[in-house]
Design an enzyme around this catalytic site. Structure first.
Site, mmCIF file in Angstrom:
data_model
loop_
_atom_site.group_PDB
_atom_site.id
_atom_site.type_symbol
_atom_site.label_atom_id
_atom_site.label_comp_id
_atom_site.label_asym_id
_atom_site.label_seq_id
_atom_site.Cartn_x
_atom_site.Cartn_y
_atom_site.Cartn_z
ATOM 1 N N GLU B 52 0.821 -1.218 0.000
ATOM 2 C CA GLU B 52 0.000 0.000 0.000
ATOM 3 C C GLU B 52 0.852 1.264 0.000
ATOM 4 O O GLU B 52 0.562 2.229 -0.717
ATOM 5 C CB GLU B 52 -0.906 0.053 1.244
ATOM 6 C CG GLU B 52 -1.866 -1.108 1.402
ATOM 7 C CD GLU B 52 -1.300 -2.183 2.313
ATOM 8 O OE1 GLU B 52 -0.135 -2.615 2.106
ATOM 9 O OE2 GLU B 52 -2.013 -2.596 3.239
ATOM 10 N N CYS B 80 -2.754 -2.349 7.548
ATOM 11 C CA CYS B 80 -2.317 -2.183 8.935
ATOM 12 C C CYS B 80 -2.502 -0.711 9.313
ATOM 13 O O CYS B 80 -2.800 0.127 8.467
ATOM 14 C CB CYS B 80 -0.846 -2.594 9.067
ATOM 15 S SG CYS B 80 0.302 -1.368 8.383
ATOM 16 N N CYS B 83 -0.491 1.806 7.103
ATOM 17 C CA CYS B 83 -0.993 1.999 5.743
ATOM 18 C C CYS B 83 -2.370 2.671 5.728
ATOM 19 O O CYS B 83 -2.665 3.466 4.839
ATOM 20 C CB CYS B 83 -1.038 0.664 5.014
ATOM 21 S SG CYS B 83 0.611 -0.037 4.743
#
EC number: 3.5.4.33
Lengths: 146, 146
Positions: B52, B80, B83
């Site tokens: 990402e 996560c 990101c």
């Protein structure tokens, strides 16, 4: 100079470039400066180019490892959730920061990244170091822009 | 190919390189692919080189702007906290993801970045797209390594 003084110097340099004045430094266990940077969001046109992300990546490149074991991240402002999570991924031993950031911070505020049960690596955290100077830089920067 | 199919292709390519198989693609409002990438944590020795982060930064560099207005981030795994926060900073309009990640995710789990009152820009979120395929890639990768 101490790490927070280097970070403050980077923050002042960032302000002169028109960047939000946040500076960071990554030091090895023996205190060697592995990387130092100020915010470069505007210059790089990269919303993820926070000072912390830059020093984490630069230090890892210098060491040739994504694990900054025993290292300390020192930054003038409480890291946001992105940078706090990155500090955990890079396995830094300590995060030292200056000003607290009730709105955007992700360590002692908001997402409190290191307090999540799923946070595998939790660095030691020391906040409020040279807090007044670190906060003043930001306050002056934003009041001059209004 | 649809964006999630491109992301799956990137995830499979990442697995072949020994990277955790997560792939991402960044598409413009008209569907043009601005950037595509798989995880490169090992190759770059950069713990922040999640798929990402790579597509967000690449797309911003291509557009010459840190604001990816109207764009969609499509990724095979729930982002996560790092990101997810980056996606907000880059102002993507939508985040589409495949597998849910109860342990490491920061959208529907853990820090729930977009739900924080301090999150200035909240993208639309669509989770569970081609979930079984996306999850199987990760499951196969980790079971082969044990």
């Amino acid at each position: 100079m101490t790490p927070i003084e280097i970070a403050l110097e980077e923050a002042r340099a960032a302000a002169l470039r028109g960047e939000v004045p946040v500076g960071a430094v990554l030091t090895a266990p023996d205190g060697t400066v592995l990387a130092r940077a100020g915010n470069e969001v505007e210059a790089r046109r990269d919303a993820a180019a926070h000072a912390e992300m830059l020093v984490l990546r630069d230090a890892a490149a210098r060491l040739g490892s994504p694990r900054l074991v025993g290292c300390t991240l020192t930054v003038t402002l409480e890291p946001c959730p992105m940078c706090a999570q990155a500090a955990s991924f890079f396995r830094v031993a300590r995060v030292v920061f200056g000003a607290y950031d009730p709105k955007g911070g992700g360590v002692d505020h908001g997402a409190r990244i290191f307090a999540a049960p799923s946070c595998h690596h939790v660095p030691e955290v020391v906040g409020g170091v040279r807090e007044a100077e670190c906060a003043a830089l930001l306050k002056d920067f934003f009041s001059a822009r209004r």
